[in-house]
Write a protein that holds these residues in place. Structure first.
Motif, PDB file in Angstrom:
ATOM      1  N   SER A 110       0.821  -1.209   0.000  1.00 18.51           N
ATOM      2  CA  SER A 110       0.000   0.000   0.000  1.00 18.51           C
ATOM      3  C   SER A 110       0.850   1.250   0.000  1.00 18.51           C
ATOM      4  N   LYS A 111       0.825   1.970  -1.130  1.00 18.47           N
ATOM      5  CA  LYS A 111       1.627   3.188  -1.234  1.00 18.47           C
ATOM      6  C   LYS A 111       0.951   4.350  -0.515  1.00 18.47           C
TER       7      LYS A 111
ATOM      8  N   HIS B  28      -4.360   2.851   1.066  1.00 18.44           N
ATOM      9  CA  HIS B  28      -5.694   2.347   0.734  1.00 18.44           C
ATOM     10  C   HIS B  28      -5.813   0.847   1.003  1.00 18.44           C
ATOM     11  N   SER B  29      -4.864   0.087   0.490  1.00 23.22           N
ATOM     12  CA  SER B  29      -4.917  -1.367   0.723  1.00 23.22           C
ATOM     13  C   SER B  29      -4.702  -1.677   2.198  1.00 23.22           C
TER      14      SER B  29
ATOM     15  N   VAL C  69      -2.593  -0.223  -7.998  1.00 23.97           N
ATOM     16  CA  VAL C  69      -1.860  -0.363  -9.255  1.00 23.97           C
ATOM     17  C   VAL C  69      -1.198   0.973  -9.597  1.00 23.97           C
TER      18      VAL C  69
ATOM     19  N   GLY D  21      -0.157   1.147 -14.366  1.00 21.53           N
ATOM     20  CA  GLY D  21      -0.680  -0.077 -14.985  1.00 21.53           C
ATOM     21  C   GLY D  21      -0.237  -1.373 -14.340  1.00 21.53           C
TER      22      GLY D  21
ATOM     23  N   SER E 247      -7.593  -1.760  -5.077  1.00 22.00           N
ATOM     24  CA  SER E 247      -8.232  -0.501  -5.472  1.00 22.00           C
ATOM     25  C   SER E 247      -7.402   0.128  -6.573  1.00 22.00           C
TER      26      SER E 247
ATOM     27  N   ILE F 228      -8.046   4.082 -12.474  1.00 26.15           N
ATOM     28  CA  ILE F 228      -8.311   4.139 -13.918  1.00 26.15           C
ATOM     29  C   ILE F 228      -8.712   2.774 -14.485  1.00 26.15           C
TER      30      ILE F 228
ATOM     31  N   SER G 278      -8.354   6.651  -4.640  1.00 27.97           N
ATOM     32  CA  SER G 278      -8.103   8.002  -5.157  1.00 27.97           C
ATOM     33  C   SER G 278      -6.706   8.142  -5.759  1.00 27.97           C
TER      34      SER G 278
HETATM   35  C1  LIG Z   1       1.766   7.667  -9.288  1.00 27.53           C
HETATM   36  C2  LIG Z   1       0.466   6.927  -9.378  1.00 27.53           C
HETATM   37  C3  LIG Z   1       0.217   6.117 -10.456  1.00 27.53           C
HETATM   38  C4  LIG Z   1      -1.022   5.425 -10.551  1.00 27.53           C
HETATM   39  N1  LIG Z   1      -1.256   4.663 -11.653  1.00 27.53           N
HETATM   40  C5  LIG Z   1      -2.474   4.078 -11.792  1.00 27.53           C
HETATM   41  C6  LIG Z   1      -2.787   3.334 -12.963  1.00 27.53           C
HETATM   42  O1  LIG Z   1      -1.972   3.168 -13.862  1.00 27.53           O
HETATM   43  N2  LIG Z   1      -4.020   2.791 -13.080  1.00 27.53           N
HETATM   44  C7  LIG Z   1      -4.957   2.931 -12.095  1.00 27.53           C
HETATM   45  O2  LIG Z   1      -6.057   2.424 -12.245  1.00 27.53           O
HETATM   46  N3  LIG Z   1      -4.693   3.609 -10.942  1.00 27.53           N
HETATM   47  C8  LIG Z   1      -3.468   4.184 -10.779  1.00 27.53           C
HETATM   48  N4  LIG Z   1      -3.187   4.866  -9.636  1.00 27.53           N
HETATM   49  C9  LIG Z   1      -4.160   4.860  -8.519  1.00 27.53           C
HETATM   50  C10 LIG Z   1      -3.803   3.831  -7.420  1.00 27.53           C
HETATM   51  O3  LIG Z   1      -3.878   2.525  -7.918  1.00 27.53           O
HETATM   52  C11 LIG Z   1      -4.776   4.030  -6.244  1.00 27.53           C
HETATM   53  O4  LIG Z   1      -4.466   5.252  -5.599  1.00 27.53           O
HETATM   54  C12 LIG Z   1      -4.751   2.889  -5.230  1.00 27.53           C
HETATM   55  O5  LIG Z   1      -5.869   3.033  -4.380  1.00 27.53           O
HETATM   56  C13 LIG Z   1      -3.488   2.882  -4.403  1.00 27.53           C
HETATM   57  O6  LIG Z   1      -3.586   1.875  -3.422  1.00 27.53           O
HETATM   58  P1  LIG Z   1      -2.569   1.800  -2.208  1.00 27.53           P
HETATM   59  O7  LIG Z   1      -2.639   3.075  -1.424  1.00 27.53           O
HETATM   60  O8  LIG Z   1      -3.015   0.639  -1.401  1.00 27.53           O
HETATM   61  O9  LIG Z   1      -1.192   1.563  -2.787  1.00 27.53           O
HETATM   62  C14 LIG Z   1      -1.985   5.567  -9.530  1.00 27.53           C
HETATM   63  C15 LIG Z   1      -1.708   6.396  -8.436  1.00 27.53           C
HETATM   64  C16 LIG Z   1      -0.518   7.087  -8.363  1.00 27.53           C
HETATM   65  C17 LIG Z   1      -0.291   8.016  -7.218  1.00 27.53           C
END
Ligand SMILES: Cc1cc2nc3c(=O)[nH]c(=O)nc-3n(C[C@H](O)[C@H](O)[C@H](O)COP(=O)(O)O)c2cc1C
Length: 136
Positions: free
Chosen positions: A8-9, A12-13, A48, A51, A77, A80, A109
């Motif tokens: 989880s960056k 969210h996860s 993700v 991609g 989550s 796009i 988000s």
């Molecule tokens: C730099 C960046 C790149 C991302 N690229 C994609 C993407 O290619 N496709 C998509 O559907 N969401 C994309 N996202 C949205 C993340 O998948 C979404 O914020 C997700 O909830 C992150 O989950 P996490 O906080 O558990 O890591 C991106 C978000 C960021 C900040």
């Protein structure tokens, strides 16, 4: 015995993983923590980025075998694409690991896009989904 792992960056996860701790009777931990004993169900979640799921997730999957994981329930989550789940499913199935047909994905988000998600409703729906997987 069950286990929960996530990458989880933006939290969210992590938020999703922690929401199911009491339901599945396991402590949420990141994919940096290897499984130390065989598990019946592994709950695995991620977002993700550009991609793809993060390499830490694919490295974790590469450490799993059908012997130490009976089945995996995937969640995630994204902003796009439709879901990060198919990528994880493919990597797990390539290792011969059984993946539950049902999975859960909600919006996550990305800046102003889907701001506030996962929100309380998403988390409630996720908890209900997890309940349904434990009643099979
Ligand atoms: C730099 C960046 C790149 C991302 N690229 C994609 C993407 O290619 N496709 C998509 O559907 N969401 C994309 N996202 C949205 C993340 O998948 C979404 O914020 C997700 O909830 C992150 O989950 P996490 O906080 O558990 O890591 C991106 C978000 C960021 C900040």
């Amino acid at each position: 015995m069950n286990a929960i792992r996530y990458y989880s960056k933006f939290g969210h996860s992590k938020q999703m993983a922690e929401a199911i701790e009491n339901i599945v009777d396991a402590k949420a931990a990141t994919v940096a923590e290897p499984l130390t004993e065989p598990v019946d169900t592994l709950y695995l979640g991620a977002g993700v980025f550009l991609g793809k799921v993060n390499g830490a997730v694919t490295d974790f999957i590469a450490s799993l075998t059908p012997d130490n994981v009976k089945c995996v329930v995937l969640f995630g989550s994204c902003a796009i694409i439709e879901s990060p789940v198919p990528q994880m499913r493919k990597a797990l199935e390539a290792r011969g690991i059984k993946v539950c047909d049902k999975s859960f994905t909600c919006k996550g988000s990305m800046g102003p896009l889907h701001s506030g998600h996962p929100d309380a409703q998403d988390i409630d729906a996720f908890k209900q989904f997890i309940q349904s997987t434990t009643q099979q």
